[in-house]
Scaffold this active site. Structure first.
Site, PDB file in Angstrom:
ATOM      1  N   ASP A  42       0.994  -1.136  -0.096  1.00 37.70           N
ATOM      2  CA  ASP A  42      -0.069  -0.158  -0.006  1.00 37.70           C
ATOM      3  C   ASP A  42       0.721   1.204  -0.075  1.00 37.70           C
ATOM      4  OD1 ASP A  42      -2.295  -1.745   0.516  1.00 37.70           O
ATOM      5  OD2 ASP A  42      -2.235  -1.711   2.557  1.00 37.70           O
ATOM      6  N   ALA A 154     -14.084   2.757   7.449  1.00 41.48           N
ATOM      7  CA  ALA A 154     -13.304   3.977   7.432  1.00 41.48           C
ATOM      8  C   ALA A 154     -11.899   3.561   7.520  1.00 41.48           C
ATOM      9  CB  ALA A 154     -13.490   4.933   8.550  1.00 41.48           C
ATOM     10  N   GLU A 209     -11.617  -1.243  -2.959  1.00 41.33           N
ATOM     11  CA  GLU A 209     -11.148  -0.666  -1.783  1.00 41.33           C
ATOM     12  C   GLU A 209      -9.899   0.254  -2.512  1.00 41.33           C
ATOM     13  OE1 GLU A 209      -9.776  -3.534   0.995  1.00 41.33           O
ATOM     14  OE2 GLU A 209      -8.262  -4.172  -0.481  1.00 41.33           O
TER      15      GLU A 209
END
Length: 322
Positions: A42, A154, A209
């Site tokens: 990521d 979140a 996502e």
């Protein structure tokens, strides 16, 4: 969902989701060659005002890498020496995920998520720094949270400025990608601000996502990761994109299919040894846009590594990866 520590544990047990069918056969480019510390998950990458590059990622207390030339990367420790105490409200290890790095108002802003696998009891936090370098961050606590009663998750924040306002897109599974407006002074969600819906899928478990929004020309482009990550060589992550003339949507693909109805043009998918390309971010560098992402190296036991490519804009306005 994006979890570096879970890659090994999930690889044996994960059941890969079926990939969506591409609209046409395409040839995907390999990432540019990189050397040094390549392991990452990521990634969010930025060229610093002081020169050189920094990358933050899932793993550690927001793991850091630095580079002088965008080719050779050095392990630079972590953004924080210790997890802020409030992180432990969301998991037992104080483990942060999926950071997002930007620069505005003379400061670097680092957004990140804390949660646990399989729950939307989650929070997005923010920290600031004058230099953007690891060890210089001041944490400012929660930006936005979700609970099990909410219809969103979140995590996976990404911040974008649009028409003088500040927005944060986020989301993972549940009902997909969402957006909320931020107070530009605090960097936190405006109280009682509406939560906009940008993208989802018609099929459970709504595997989309890691959003990122980029302005180009008169459009905003929404990049997102589809299907399953964190399963090493069994990962099916791929990156899709749609666009809108408004930052809050609606976003559609090049055929006009709304991303709220499962639309999205395939931008980059796994090929050869580069499995499960996703967890992407976009950064500006010397007049061009660059796509940063991770892939799982099929020739190295599915180890997650840094992918970097140029993001080129075609005459029709749509991006392609070089």
């Amino acid at each position: 969902m994006k979890r570096l520590r879970l890659v090994t544990l999930l690889a044996a047990a994960a059941v890969a989701l079926p990939p969506t069918t591409a609209r046409a056969d395409v040839t995907h480019p390999d990432p540019q060659p990189v050397t040094g510390q390549q392991i990452i998950h990521d990634p969010t990458v930025l060229r610093l005002k002081s020169g050189g590059y920094v990358a933050y990622s899932t793993g550690g207390v927001i793991g850091a890498r630095t580079s002088k030339d965008r080719v050779h990367w050095t392990d630079a420790g972590n953004a924080f020496a210790e997890p802020p105490a409030w992180w432990y409200e969301y998991n037992d290890t104080g483990d942060p995920w999926a950071p997002d790095l930007t620069h505005r108002a003379g400061r670097y802003w680092l957004y990140y998520a804390v949660s646990s696998w399989g729950t939307n009891h989650s929070a997005i936090g923010v920290a600031t720094s004058r230099t953007g370098l690891p060890g210089t961050w001041t944490d400012h606590g929660k930006v936005f949270t979700s609970e099990t009663t909410d219809h969103w998750n979140a995590i996976d924040p990404a911040v974008v400025r649009a028409d003088g306002r500040l927005w944060m897109t986020f989301g993972s599974y549940w009902t997909g990608i969402r957006m909320v407006e931020l107070d530009p002074g605090t960097g936190k969600a405006i109280e009682d601000a509406p939560v906009h819906h940008l993208a989802t899928r018609p099929d459970e478990p709504y595997a989309v996502e890691g959003p990122e929004i980029v302005k180009h020309g008169r459009h905003y482009y929404l990049f997102a990761s589809y299907d399953a990550c964190c399963s090493g060589v069994n990962s099916t992550y791929k990156i899709k994109v749609g666009r809108s003339t408004s930052v809050t949507g609606p976003y559609v693909d090049s055929d006009g299919t709304p991303m709220l109805e499962g639309g999205g043009d395939l931008l980059l998918a796994g090929h050869g040894k580069y499995v499960g390309t996703g967890g992407q971010s976009v950064f500006r560098d010397r007049g061009s846009d660059r796509l940063a992402y991770h892939y799982y190296d099929a020739e190295d036991e599915g180890t997650p590594k840094l992918g970097l490519n140029e993001l080129k804009w075609q005459k029709n306005g749509w991006p392609t990866v070089l």
